[in-house]
Design an enzyme around this catalytic site. Structure first.
Site, PDB file in Angstrom:
ATOM      1  N   GLY A 143       0.838  -1.190   0.000  1.00  0.00           N
ATOM      2  CA  GLY A 143       0.000   0.000   0.000  1.00  0.00           C
ATOM      3  C   GLY A 143       0.874   1.241   0.000  1.00  0.00           C
ATOM      4  O   GLY A 143       2.056   1.195   0.337  1.00  0.00           O
ATOM      5  N   CYS A 144       0.264   2.368  -0.353  1.00  0.00           N
ATOM      6  CA  CYS A 144       1.056   3.595  -0.459  1.00  0.00           C
ATOM      7  C   CYS A 144       1.519   4.061   0.924  1.00  0.00           C
ATOM      8  O   CYS A 144       2.698   4.332   1.141  1.00  0.00           O
ATOM      9  CB  CYS A 144       0.269   4.677  -1.193  1.00  0.00           C
ATOM     10  SG  CYS A 144      -1.393   4.981  -0.570  1.00  0.00           S
ATOM     11  N   TYR A 145       0.578   4.160   1.876  1.00  0.00           N
ATOM     12  CA  TYR A 145       0.980   4.565   3.229  1.00  0.00           C
ATOM     13  C   TYR A 145       2.017   3.603   3.810  1.00  0.00           C
ATOM     14  O   TYR A 145       3.028   4.033   4.365  1.00  0.00           O
ATOM     15  CB  TYR A 145      -0.230   4.623   4.163  1.00  0.00           C
ATOM     16  CG  TYR A 145      -1.187   5.758   3.919  1.00  0.00           C
ATOM     17  CD1 TYR A 145      -0.761   7.078   3.951  1.00  0.00           C
ATOM     18  CD2 TYR A 145      -2.534   5.514   3.691  1.00  0.00           C
ATOM     19  CE1 TYR A 145      -1.661   8.121   3.760  1.00  0.00           C
ATOM     20  CE2 TYR A 145      -3.436   6.554   3.498  1.00  0.00           C
ATOM     21  CZ  TYR A 145      -2.998   7.860   3.536  1.00  0.00           C
ATOM     22  OH  TYR A 145      -3.881   8.885   3.362  1.00  0.00           O
ATOM     23  N   THR A 147       4.213   1.777   2.335  1.00  0.00           N
ATOM     24  CA  THR A 147       5.532   1.965   1.718  1.00  0.00           C
ATOM     25  C   THR A 147       6.314   3.034   2.462  1.00  0.00           C
ATOM     26  O   THR A 147       7.465   2.827   2.858  1.00  0.00           O
ATOM     27  CB  THR A 147       5.371   2.355   0.239  1.00  0.00           C
ATOM     28  OG1 THR A 147       4.802   1.259  -0.475  1.00  0.00           O
ATOM     29  CG2 THR A 147       6.715   2.716  -0.389  1.00  0.00           C
ATOM     30  N   GLU A 230       2.579  11.981  -0.699  1.00  0.00           N
ATOM     31  CA  GLU A 230       2.215  11.446   0.609  1.00  0.00           C
ATOM     32  C   GLU A 230       3.348  11.738   1.578  1.00  0.00           C
ATOM     33  O   GLU A 230       4.524  11.625   1.217  1.00  0.00           O
ATOM     34  CB  GLU A 230       2.025   9.934   0.482  1.00  0.00           C
ATOM     35  CG  GLU A 230       0.869   9.405   1.272  1.00  0.00           C
ATOM     36  CD  GLU A 230       0.481   8.025   0.800  1.00  0.00           C
ATOM     37  OE1 GLU A 230      -0.510   7.921   0.059  1.00  0.00           O
ATOM     38  OE2 GLU A 230       1.174   7.079   1.138  1.00  0.00           O
TER      39      GLU A 230
END
Lengths: 324, 324, 324, 324
Positions: A143-145, A147, A230
């Site tokens: 997932g992006c968060y 990572t 992010e």
């Protein structure tokens, strides 16, 4: 030259992956599929992708060496299973194969569509699992968060230095996907910051798994008025003495795509690149360690990381075709 | 009808204060002063203020009942002292009289310009110090971050329920003032989130003082791409069991300008009003309490709160002339 | 491999040019200079440039084959003259050599610093002047607005089809440069659109010159709240019948970097690329032709176009090292 | 005290109208209705409205003196007819009764749902039709673009001074309504400017009608990345000599809500107010007159203008309860 397909290429992540693979020197992008925009050319739906291929109806009946699956969780698992059954190597962008423990998965996501493939899935964070990715035929792209959060915290977790941890995350709107909703309406997002899924975001167990499995973290995402990018602000109460900055620097000394910098890193510095930028600070008055990490959620947070994984799976130079 | 002046009315905070006082039913705004724009009409410099008065050269030689001083810290103290010497009641927007302890002030801000007046200054958060404000002739208007953070946390601090606390704050750019700098250039701020003064922001001791003085908090502000609005995300490790939500609701049950809401509050909901909106959440997995508070940094965070204080100091209905 | 220098590399345009040249396969970026940030590494000042060279004090004492000069008008001319005197080929990003007619230049900009070089300067819009650029040792890189406006209108001007023309232009803030001013403060620009230099913008004579010199246009730029990107909306009262869309398509049929599209083009589609996108529409009720053109002001509008010009000047493939 | 209802109060315009009427000293807001959010309190759906009324199911069975109808065109006409049948005075925010000529209406909008009421409808721009509005029982509230464009151009049209006219308009996203669509997704709107409905926007005939009916204008709206605010840039080729600025100033000398200013007006200056700000410029080189006008599309462009109309219809001070 290996042939690849991107399934679900009309979403933001799928379109970026398709664009990177279309220009990749060692992959040949042969198919892009989409449910809603089938029949249109991808570069009409996403001009920036500059991929002139026509979006095909969803199918797994594909004669390719590898596939990137950009489906929602739940929908991805059975499709991934079919592709594997055809001998196609898969990078799955969904959450379906990220959580090793079936019980934990089902608590957060509901029933699993292909539990038989959980055991072979590798968590696709190259900086942590490079060798397993090289040997994998199924990579669960992070997932992006997670990572950003895992790259920020793993060097400390590895040293058992995290007593307690709060992760306050800020994300641009592309992280919430392309489907129009009231929450993504320009007027809703503009001139505000919105915490969401407080104490309940599904990326939490993924972060905890990769930090060792024992630690429980407070993870709170906030939507900010920008398109992509992010930042995670991680507040660590140390479990033991440690030169945190040195530990983080040492962890990434040989990593091309993780840069440890002096001042807090900005999203613009990594926009549309595969870079993650990290800085480490001490709060002298409380003894807390503060680690910031920033990525572009659609690149290192999703699609360029998927290409990084494909490079590894096919024995190529890990950085081939990555932006930055 | 009491007469008032706003000193430093060309800045964002001064202009908002002047606008509110100009339309206030019980105050007569008689003078506005400014260093850089003296000679211009305030509504030329700040059209939204709709104050047709000419900005005068800085002076304390004023025949008014009260003054709002919108000067930087350090510059404010001697001016405040002069105004008090003339029998003028003062609301000071700077930090100069917020910290009761001279030693703490000097650690964070350097030498104090009028330490003799520290003892009589009242910290101007009406929800905490209403009675003292009524009797004060010098009110130190709180900082914008402290306003939100203290309103969020005081009900828990009062119950000795805060074991440990991280405050992750997000602010629009007007909070950084009107002077052009590289850090406030549109291109710098757009499409990013920037942590700043990590572990070192001067609002920290102010928050700690009002939470009781013993607690040490980690306070990290972030600049976000919007004009005004502020959100504090407060992560509390509880020192003892407590129904946090109920405690916060009880604390503000009779307060008109503090609204305790269900979901996380958004900046748009309080924009250009004197409201503070708070929500209280539990993180079931870590036991942490999460409190969000949002204000408009130029209104409840500065200038409408200054008018709220003036109302109290002059025996008026506290809410007279407040927007919202 | 030709060696190049970028003079004035700490500004937005200079930094982008330096970044492109640093990664160019046929140029070797050897020097970057800057007045204000000399001594710092360029990738510290502009992380996205990813150029690890140290900014040197301004100088023309350089042993390079070519230079990009990113100085303000007026300051550029004498520096360009010195470089030419050393046998260095120059792409000048300023306005100093764009206007062929000295009298017109002086009306709009004041005295010229090196009028002796006006005659040899070539206006650096490759789609119009490719052959002259190939032979030039001094190329005057077009302004950002003129690049978009001329590409939109030249195919009609060439056919003597423009009776009358209004150009309403919208630009992101990077077009206004990096120096902090009140007009570029985030709070000033956010949530508004600001016309500026109405009837008096210096890009006007440049547009008129390239459209043939006889036509007088109304050109009105507006600042919009975004970082980079530019759109010109051109309203043409036709002087004669013409299939405007076909004329524009024909003009760019063989041009790689100009794309004629169906619907109005969006800035995101060309962001950080060398592309210009154009669409042509008819207003059936008034008979007017409407042409939209969009570019990234820092890329096709300035710095990637400078590289395109350098490629031509050095006999290379025109598209080498251009983003997109 | 007259009683009022707002039908369609869950949209942006309806909610603003409801908020203004709820705080109006001479109207009593008794009902708010909505299709999609019926059952919820309006201040939950739109916190800024601060209207604690529950949204009722759509109905015309209302016992009120007046109603504001915030329905889409087509849907509004029959509802308006029913309300009039019950003796309720109506301000209709839709386009259904703005165009006097049935044939023109049907060309642009399709079949009309209540043509029998067209003749009595008054176009609700108080600065142009104040006396008729006072006597009306049905007021067709102007469109947002027409409000700005007509206020900018009417003083010149009245003098037969407009030979030819291009209107290039820029609007924030709230003007496009609250329903989530791909075109209003934050990521679509951010960092771009998008022309739309080129040569075909339905506000065109409305503008032309109010400028006298003979003139044909080119009107091109653009979506800009901001929430509310609208700017029209009007380019007039004069039909005869005229001091345009003086004509505009004279037209509005006695108007409280129209301000003629020196420099180009900014959206921030009129945000959330009933003001329209206009400036007039000459382009010395082409002889063209340039008029800028800015409004808040949800206030003077829709909802505060509706209240202004209601004030007139009920014989009240025209400015009662208007923001600014």
């Amino acid at each position: 030259m290996a042939s690849v397909a991107v399934l679900g290429a009309a979403g933001y992540a799928g379109a970026v992956a398709a664009g990177l693979l279309h220009r990749h020197p060692e992959f040949e992008l042969e198919h892009v599929t989409a449910r809603s925009d089938a029949g249109a050319r991808l570069d009409e739906v996403h001009p920036r992708s500059r991929v002139p291929l026509v979006l095909e109806e969803p199918t797994t009946d594909l004669d390719v060496d590898a596939a990137v699956v950009a489906y929602p969780h739940g929908a991805a698992a059975p499709v991934v299973a079919e592709l594997l059954g055809r001998g196609i190597r898969v990078v799955d962008l969904s959450a379906d194969f990220r959580i090793h423990d079936l019980h934990t998965y089902e608590q957060w996501y509901g029933e699993h569509g292909a539990p038989g493939h959980l055991a072979e899935a590798v968590y696709g964070l190259p900086e942590l699992h490079r060798d397993e990715i090289r040997a994998a035929r199924l990579v669960a792209n992070p997932g992006c968060y997670p990572t950003a959060a895992i790259l920020a915290l793993a060097p400390l977790a590895r040293e058992a230095a995290i007593g307690d941890c709060v992760i306050d995350a800020k994300s641009g709107v592309s992280g919430a996907g392309r489907e129009p909703t009231h929450g993504k309406h320009f007027v809703t997002v503009d001139e505000t910051v919105m915490p969401y899924k407080v104490g309940a975001h599904r990326h939490t167990p993924e972060i905890e798994q990769e930090l060792g499995g024992e630690l429980r973290v407070t993870f709170t995402p906030h939507l900010v008025p920008l398109s992509h990018g992010e930042l995670v602000s991680c507040y660590v109460s140390p479990a033991r003495e440690l030169d945190a900055r040195r530990a983080v620097e040492a962890a990434y000394a040989d990593e091309r795509w993780v840069e440890v910098v002096e001042g807090p890193p900005g999203m613009q510095e990594v926009r549309e690149t595969n870079f993650c930028r990290i800085s480490v600070h001490a709060d002298p008055r409380t003894g807390r360690i503060i680690v910031f990490a920033t990525i572009d959620n659609l690149y290192k947070g999703t699609s360029s990381q998927a290409v990084q994984n494909l490079n590894l799976m096919f024995g190529l130079d890990e950085s081939l075709g990555l932006p930055g």
